[in-house]
Design a protein around this motif. Structure first.
Motif, PDB file in Angstrom:
ATOM      1  N   SER A   1      -0.963  -2.201 -10.572  1.00 17.60           N
ATOM      2  CA  SER A   1      -1.362  -1.214  -9.573  1.00 17.60           C
ATOM      3  C   SER A   1      -2.866  -1.001  -9.674  1.00 17.60           C
ATOM      4  O   SER A   1      -3.481  -1.256 -10.708  1.00 17.60           O
TER       5      SER A   1
ATOM      6  N   ASP B   1       0.863  -1.182   0.000  1.00 16.85           N
ATOM      7  CA  ASP B   1       0.000   0.000   0.000  1.00 16.85           C
ATOM      8  C   ASP B   1       0.901   1.235   0.000  1.00 16.85           C
ATOM      9  O   ASP B   1       1.717   1.416   0.902  1.00 16.85           O
TER      10      ASP B   1
ATOM     11  N   LEU C   1      -7.435  -3.936  -1.507  1.00 23.56           N
ATOM     12  CA  LEU C   1      -8.333  -2.789  -1.452  1.00 23.56           C
ATOM     13  C   LEU C   1      -9.643  -3.100  -0.730  1.00 23.56           C
ATOM     14  O   LEU C   1     -10.226  -2.225  -0.097  1.00 23.56           O
TER      15      LEU C   1
ATOM     16  N   THR D   1      -6.188   1.611  -7.795  1.00 25.85           N
ATOM     17  CA  THR D   1      -6.562   2.714  -6.901  1.00 25.85           C
ATOM     18  C   THR D   1      -8.055   2.657  -6.623  1.00 25.85           C
ATOM     19  O   THR D   1      -8.859   2.458  -7.538  1.00 25.85           O
TER      20      THR D   1
ATOM     21  N   SER E   1      -0.295   4.425  -0.232  1.00 28.35           N
ATOM     22  CA  SER E   1      -1.152   5.593  -0.037  1.00 28.35           C
ATOM     23  C   SER E   1      -0.546   6.623   0.903  1.00 28.35           C
ATOM     24  O   SER E   1      -0.893   7.799   0.849  1.00 28.35           O
ATOM     25  N   ARG E   2       0.341   6.185   1.782  1.00 23.24           N
ATOM     26  CA  ARG E   2       0.952   7.086   2.761  1.00 23.24           C
ATOM     27  C   ARG E   2       2.401   7.364   2.401  1.00 23.24           C
ATOM     28  O   ARG E   2       2.977   6.753   1.497  1.00 23.24           O
TER      29      ARG E   2
ATOM     30  N   THR F   1      -2.452   0.383   8.012  1.00 24.85           N
ATOM     31  CA  THR F   1      -3.400  -0.307   7.147  1.00 24.85           C
ATOM     32  C   THR F   1      -3.397  -1.775   7.539  1.00 24.85           C
ATOM     33  O   THR F   1      -2.390  -2.470   7.369  1.00 24.85           O
TER      34      THR F   1
ATOM     35  N   ARG G   1      -7.733   1.353   6.951  1.00 29.81           N
ATOM     36  CA  ARG G   1      -6.853   2.248   7.719  1.00 29.81           C
ATOM     37  C   ARG G   1      -7.404   2.344   9.125  1.00 29.81           C
ATOM     38  O   ARG G   1      -8.566   2.741   9.317  1.00 29.81           O
TER      39      ARG G   1
ATOM     40  N   GLY H   1      -9.136   6.562  -2.641  1.00 28.07           N
ATOM     41  CA  GLY H   1      -7.977   7.309  -2.171  1.00 28.07           C
ATOM     42  C   GLY H   1      -6.786   6.450  -1.807  1.00 28.07           C
ATOM     43  O   GLY H   1      -5.761   6.976  -1.374  1.00 28.07           O
ATOM     44  N   ARG H   2      -6.907   5.140  -1.976  1.00 22.75           N
ATOM     45  CA  ARG H   2      -5.796   4.240  -1.677  1.00 22.75           C
ATOM     46  C   ARG H   2      -5.235   3.660  -2.965  1.00 22.75           C
ATOM     47  O   ARG H   2      -5.983   3.368  -3.896  1.00 22.75           O
ATOM     48  N   THR H   3      -3.916   3.491  -3.003  1.00 18.65           N
ATOM     49  CA  THR H   3      -3.244   2.888  -4.147  1.00 18.65           C
ATOM     50  C   THR H   3      -2.375   1.741  -3.667  1.00 18.65           C
ATOM     51  O   THR H   3      -1.626   1.884  -2.697  1.00 18.65           O
TER      52      THR H   3
END
Length: 529
Positions: A337, A124, A378, A339, A126-127, A418, A383, A342-344
Motif C-alpha cells: 500500500s 484506489d 499515484l 499514500t 481513497s473514496r 480516478t 481525480r 490524500g490518496r491511498t
C-alpha cells in the motif's frame, strides 16, 4: 630521359606519402562510430527457473503474448549514458548502497501496462467506493504464501475489538503449534509454552512472518487451529471473497489453500482499517522483550519497500506496508500500500520471480513491480469530474403550458472518477433514459425526470438522476381541452361511439323502413276504399 624518370619517381613517392599520412594532416576530420560501451545496452534476462504452479483447482491463465520489453518493465543493465538513480540517503535515513537498479514507473495507459508476475491488481481506496485502476489475472486462483497472515491478523484484531482478547494479554501455544510447519519455513522459534503478549505475537507474525505465531494466535482466538481455519473461511465469505479457501493460518502450500489477487485486496482493505495493523506493517524494526523461554528478539521487516536496511533499491517513501510471501509453489508475492496527496492505493502482485542478471545482481520482481504499480497509480492517475449540475445534458418537450415548450435537464449531483491522466471526460459515452418525452406540465424544479449513465470503453463509471432545471406551470385551459381530447381518444370511448353511431343508423334505417311500410299500407287502404 633521366630527368623524366626522376620526376616520375618523385611524384610516386609524394603520392605514397600522402596516402600513408593521417587525414588530419590534410584538414579532414573523419567520422568514426563509437564502439559499444563495456556495459552494453539493455539486456533482458529471462529466469532460468520455471514459474510456480497454481492450485490444480483452477490454474491461473498467463497472458498468451509476452509483454513488450521496456527499461522499467524488465530487468536490464543500464549504460553509463543513462544511469538508474538509487534512493538517496535523504529519502530514507537507513538507506544503504543499492546493488540493484531502482525500478521506475511506466507512463503507459492501463491498456498497455503489463506486470512481470502471474497476477496483479491495483486499487484506489481513497473514496467510499474503491476504484480498480489495473487488473491482470486478478480473479485467477493462486497460492498466497504468507500473505495469508493478513487474514489471520484481521481475525485477531477483530477478536480484540470484540473484547475476546486484549493486546496485552499473555498467551502461549500448545504442542500443536508446530505440527503443520515446514522445517525451513520462516520462524522466530517460539516454543510451545512460551509466553508472549498478543501484540508482540502480531509483530512477530507481520514483520518477520513467523509461522508458529499464526497457530498460537489461532488457538487463542478459537480454541483450536482447525476451528480458526473455519473462522478464516467464514470471514472471507463475509468480505466477498468468492475464490478463496484456507486450510492453514500461515500460508504454507496446499492444493486446497488458494485465493486471488482481488480477494487479497478485499482482505487487506479490511485489515488496514485497524490502526495497529497499519502501524505494524509500516514498522522497519521492532524489539520483542525477553520471555520465559527466550532472550529478547530483534525483528526486521521483510518488506523492502519500506526499508533499505537489508536489501536496497526498492525503497518507496510513500509505501505503508503490507505483507510479503514466498514459497516454491507460490513464487514471490507482495501485498503493498502507499499514500500520497490524500490518496491511498493497494497493490497485490502474485507469482513473481527473482531474476539474476549477468553481473550477479538479483532483481526481485515482487518488489520492483509492486513499487512500479504503486508509483504509477499515484503519479499518473488523477481525480476528474465526469459530470456535474452545471452541465445541462438534455432538453424535453413540454405540453400543457403557455410558459415554454421545452425543459432543460441537469444531473442531480456530481460524478467523479480516478482516471489515467490522458483520459478526457469528454470522451465518455452518455446513456440517457428519460421518464417521458414530451413531458406534461406542471413540473417542479429538481423533479427527477430520468437518469444518465457514463461509461468509457465498456466500463460504467456511475449513474445520476436527471432533474428539471426550473419549474413549469400548467395552463388550465390547455389541460381541459387535453382531457377532452384524451377522452375521445380512449379506445373504449371510440368503440362506444361507433356502437352508438351504428345503433343510431340502424334506428334511422328501421324508422325510415317503418314509415315507408306504414305509408304503403295507408296507400293500399285508400285504394280499397
Amino acid at each position: 630521359m633521366k630527368h623524366m624518370k626522376k620526376r616520375i619517381c618523385a611524384v610516386l613517392l609524394l603520392l605514397a606519402l600522402s596516402l600513408s599520412a593521417p587525414l588530419s594532416v590534410w584538414g579532414v576530420s573523419p567520422s568514426i562510430a563509437p564502439s559499444p560501451s563495456p556495459s552494453g545496452g539493455e539486456t533482458s534476462v529471462s529466469p532460468s527457473a520455471s514459474p510456480p504452479v497454481s492450485p490444480s483447482a483452477s490454474p491461473p491463465v498467463s497472458p498468451s503474448a509476452s509483454p513488450p520489453v521496456s527499461s522499467s518493465a524488465s530487468p536490464s543493465v543500464s549504460s553509463s549514458a543513462s544511469p538508474t538513480v538509487s534512493p538517496s540517503a535523504s529519502e530514507d535515513p537507513n538507506a544503504s548502497p543499492s546493488p540493484t537498479p531502482t525500478p521506475q514507473p511506466d507512463d503507459v495507459s492501463p491498456e498497455e501496462m503489463e506486470i512481470q508476475a502471474k497476477a496483479a491488481i491495483l486499487v484506489d481506496i481513497s473514496r467510499e467506493t474503491p476504484e480498480i485502476l489495473f487488473e491482470q489475472n486478478a480473479h485467477d486462483k493462486m497460492y498466497p504464501a504468507s500473505i495469508t497472515k493478513v487474514m489471520t491478523a484481521l481475525i485477531v484484531l477483530e477478536a480484540v475489538e470484540d473484547g475476546k482478547l486484549s493486546l496485552d494479554q499473555t498467551v502461549s501455544g500448545s504442542s500443536a503449534i508446530t505440527s503443520d510447519l515446514a522445517f525451513d519455513g520462516s520462524t522466530q522459534n517460539i516454543q510451545p509454552g512460551e509466553e508472549m503478549t498478543v501484540e508482540n505475537l502480531l509483530y512477530c507474525m507481520l514483520i518477520s512472518s513467523a509461522n508458529e505465531t499464526c497457530n498460537i494466535l489461532a488457538e487463542a482466538v478459537d480454541g483450536s487451529i482447525s476451528a480458526f481455519h473455519d473462522h478464516m473461511n467464514q470471514r472471507a465469505k463475509e468480505l466477498g471473497c468468492e475464490n478463496t479457501h484456507f486450510v492453514n493460518a500461515h500460508g504454507l502450500p496446499s492444493t486446497e489453500h488458494y485465493t486471488t489477487a482481488y480477494d487479497i485486496f478485499l482482505i487487506c482493505q479490511a485489515a488496514i482499517k485497524h490502526p495497529l495493523f497499519q502501524t505494524i506493517c509500516s514498522t522497519k524494526s521492532y524489539t520483542i522483550p525477553a520471555t520465559n523461554l527466550s532472550e529478547e528478539r530483534v525483528l526486521h521487516t521483510t518488506n523492502f519497500l519500506i526499508s533499505n536496511q537489508r536489501v536496497g533499491g526498492y525503497y518507496y517513501s510513500c509505501a505503508t506496508g503490507i505483507k510479503t510471501g514466498s514459497t516454491g509453489q507460490a513464487g514471490y508475492c507482495l501485498a503493498a500500500s502507499a499514500t500520497q496527496g490524500g490518496r491511498t492505493v493497494i497493490s497485490v502482485v502474485l507469482g513473481a520471480e527473482n531474476i539474476k542478471l549477468e553481473d550477479g545482481t538479483i532483481v526481485r520482481n515482487s518488489f520492483k513491480e509492486s513499487r512500479r504499480l504503486l508509483k504509477w497509480g499515484l503519479d499518473y492517475f488523477r481525480r476528474k469530474t465526469l459530470i456535474d449540475p452545471a452541465t445541462p445534458v438534455r432538453e424535453l418537450t413540454v405540453r400543457l403550458s403557455k410558459e415554454t415548450d421545452y425543459l432543460v435537464l441537469k444531473p442531480e449531483g456530481t460524478l467523479e472518477a480516478t482516471l489515467f491522466k490522458s483520459i478526457d471526460p469528454s470522451e465518455f459515452e452518455q446513456k440517457i433514459v428519460v421518464n417521458a418525452d414530451p413531458i406534461d406540465a406542471p413540473v417542479t424544479e429538481g423533479q427527477v425526470l430520468g437518469t444518465i449513465t457514463l461509461s468509457y470503453q465498456g466500463k460504467d463509471y456511475g449513474t445520476l438522476n436527471l432533474v428539471a432545471v426550473s419549474s413549469v406551470s400548467r395552463s388550465q385551459w390547455l389541460f381541459f381541452w387535453d382531457l377532452v381530447r384524451n377522452f375521445f381518444e380512449n379506445p373504449f370511448i371510440k368503440l362506444l361511439i361507433v356502437i352508438l353511431i351504428v345503433l343510431f343508423v340502424v334506428y334511422i334505417v328501421r324508422r325510415k323502413l317503418g314509415l315507408s311500410a306504414k305509408n304503403s299500407a295507408k296507400a293500399r287502404n285508400k285504394r280499397h276504399h
